[in-house]
Design a protein around this motif. Structure first.
Motif, short mmCIF file in Angstrom:
data_model
loop_
_atom_site.label_atom_id
_atom_site.label_comp_id
_atom_site.label_asym_id
_atom_site.label_seq_id
_atom_site.Cartn_x
_atom_site.Cartn_y
_atom_site.Cartn_z
N ASN A 29 0.82 -1.21 0.00
CA ASN A 29 0.00 0.00 0.00
C ASN A 29 0.86 1.26 0.00
O ASN A 29 0.48 2.26 -0.61
CB ASN A 29 -0.93 0.01 1.21
CG ASN A 29 -2.16 -0.85 0.99
OD1 ASN A 29 -2.48 -1.18 -0.14
ND2 ASN A 29 -2.82 -1.22 2.07
N LYS A 30 2.00 1.25 0.70
CA LYS A 30 2.86 2.42 0.76
C LYS A 30 3.47 2.72 -0.60
O LYS A 30 3.57 3.87 -1.00
CB LYS A 30 3.96 2.23 1.80
CG LYS A 30 3.46 2.26 3.21
CD LYS A 30 4.60 2.13 4.19
CE LYS A 30 4.06 2.15 5.62
NZ LYS A 30 5.14 2.07 6.59
N ILE A 31 3.85 1.71 -1.33
CA ILE A 31 4.42 1.90 -2.67
C ILE A 31 3.35 2.43 -3.62
O ILE A 31 3.58 3.36 -4.38
CB ILE A 31 5.02 0.58 -3.20
CG1 ILE A 31 6.21 0.16 -2.33
CG2 ILE A 31 5.44 0.73 -4.65
CD1 ILE A 31 6.74 -1.21 -2.66
N PHE A 32 2.16 1.87 -3.53
CA PHE A 32 1.05 2.30 -4.38
C PHE A 32 0.69 3.75 -4.08
O PHE A 32 0.45 4.55 -4.99
CB PHE A 32 -0.15 1.37 -4.17
CG PHE A 32 -1.32 1.68 -5.05
CD1 PHE A 32 -1.25 1.46 -6.42
CD2 PHE A 32 -2.48 2.20 -4.52
CE1 PHE A 32 -2.31 1.74 -7.23
CE2 PHE A 32 -3.55 2.49 -5.33
CZ PHE A 32 -3.47 2.26 -6.69
N LEU A 33 0.67 4.13 -2.82
CA LEU A 33 0.36 5.50 -2.41
C LEU A 33 1.43 6.47 -2.91
O LEU A 33 1.11 7.56 -3.40
CB LEU A 33 0.25 5.57 -0.88
CG LEU A 33 -0.15 6.91 -0.29
CD1 LEU A 33 -1.53 7.32 -0.78
CD2 LEU A 33 -0.12 6.85 1.22
N LYS A 34 2.71 6.08 -2.83
CA LYS A 34 3.79 6.95 -3.33
C LYS A 34 3.69 7.14 -4.84
O LYS A 34 3.92 8.24 -5.35
CB LYS A 34 5.15 6.35 -2.96
CG LYS A 34 5.48 6.47 -1.50
CD LYS A 34 6.83 5.87 -1.19
CE LYS A 34 7.13 5.95 0.30
NZ LYS A 34 8.42 5.36 0.64
N ILE A 35 3.34 6.09 -5.56
CA ILE A 35 3.19 6.19 -7.01
C ILE A 35 2.05 7.14 -7.36
O ILE A 35 2.18 7.98 -8.26
CB ILE A 35 2.98 4.80 -7.64
CG1 ILE A 35 4.26 3.97 -7.51
CG2 ILE A 35 2.56 4.91 -9.09
CD1 ILE A 35 4.11 2.53 -7.91
N ILE A 36 0.95 7.04 -6.65
CA ILE A 36 -0.19 7.93 -6.91
C ILE A 36 0.17 9.37 -6.61
O ILE A 36 -0.15 10.28 -7.39
CB ILE A 36 -1.42 7.47 -6.08
CG1 ILE A 36 -1.97 6.16 -6.66
CG2 ILE A 36 -2.51 8.54 -6.09
CD1 ILE A 36 -3.12 5.59 -5.88
N ILE A 37 0.85 9.63 -5.52
CA ILE A 37 1.25 11.00 -5.16
C ILE A 37 2.20 11.57 -6.20
O ILE A 37 2.05 12.72 -6.64
CB ILE A 37 1.88 11.03 -3.75
CG1 ILE A 37 0.80 10.76 -2.70
CG2 ILE A 37 2.56 12.36 -3.50
CD1 ILE A 37 1.33 10.62 -1.29
N ILE A 38 3.16 10.80 -6.64
CA ILE A 38 4.10 11.26 -7.67
C ILE A 38 3.37 11.53 -8.98
O ILE A 38 3.61 12.55 -9.64
CB ILE A 38 5.25 10.25 -7.86
CG1 ILE A 38 6.14 10.24 -6.61
CG2 ILE A 38 6.08 10.58 -9.09
CD1 ILE A 38 7.18 9.15 -6.59
N ALA A 39 2.44 10.67 -9.35
CA ALA A 39 1.67 10.87 -10.57
C ALA A 39 0.83 12.13 -10.48
O ALA A 39 0.74 12.91 -11.44
CB ALA A 39 0.79 9.65 -10.85
N LEU A 40 0.21 12.38 -9.33
CA LEU A 40 -0.59 13.59 -9.16
C LEU A 40 0.26 14.85 -9.24
O LEU A 40 -0.16 15.86 -9.80
CB LEU A 40 -1.34 13.54 -7.82
CG LEU A 40 -2.56 12.63 -7.78
CD1 LEU A 40 -3.12 12.55 -6.36
CD2 LEU A 40 -3.62 13.10 -8.73
#
Length: 158
Positions: A2-13
């Protein structure tokens, strides 16, 4: 996971929001003309909105720009469009008419009249109705001032 997925979403945003090059059309103050004199008459509420929009291009210290004078006369009408069976108003119409002249070196180079209107429903709460009317007047006045700026831009392009 979940932490990796959350970081990817934040970077994409961050990439999506910072790469947008949106710029409002009339907020950019790089016009090659300026308004020497702005004369307003008529409805105070309409004139306040138009004055606020046109102050962005009022006279500056740059003398390389074309100088225009603008004379504006505004009128606001409110009328009842329909009534219920008791005779109470159901719908109103606000009509704003702005006649303007653009002058260069004292000569009228453009004279136009813009008319904008909006139909809206009556409200039982008179404060809410008053606020609604103020919002409609402001929105219509902003559209009219954008039209005035556009006409000056088109004049200057010729």
């Amino acid at each position: 996971m979940n932490k990796i997925f959350l970081k990817i979403i934040i970077i994409a945003l961050i990439f999506v929001t910072t790469s947008c090059s949106y710029k409002p059309i009339f907020s950019e103050k790089k016009y090659n003309f300026q308004i020497d004199e702005l004369t307003l008459s008529g409805n105070k509420d309409i004139n306040r909105v138009i004055d606020r929009k046109l102050t962005t291009i009022k006279k500056s210290q740059n003398s390389n720009k074309k100088n225009f004078s603008v004379i504006i006369n505004s009128i606001k009408n409110k009328e009842i469009i329909s009534n219920d069976s008791k005779g109470d108003p159901l719908k109103f119409k606000i009509n704003i008419i702005v006649a303007y002249k653009i002058l260069e070196n004292g000569e009228i180079i453009l004279e136009r009249e813009i008319e904008k209107s909006n139909i809206y429903n009556n409200k039982s709460d008179k404060f809410e109705l008053d606020q609604n009317e103020k919002n409609i007047t402001t929105n219509l006045s902003e559209k009219i001032s954008d039209n005035i700026i556009s006409s000056i831009i088109n004049l200057n392009d010729n």
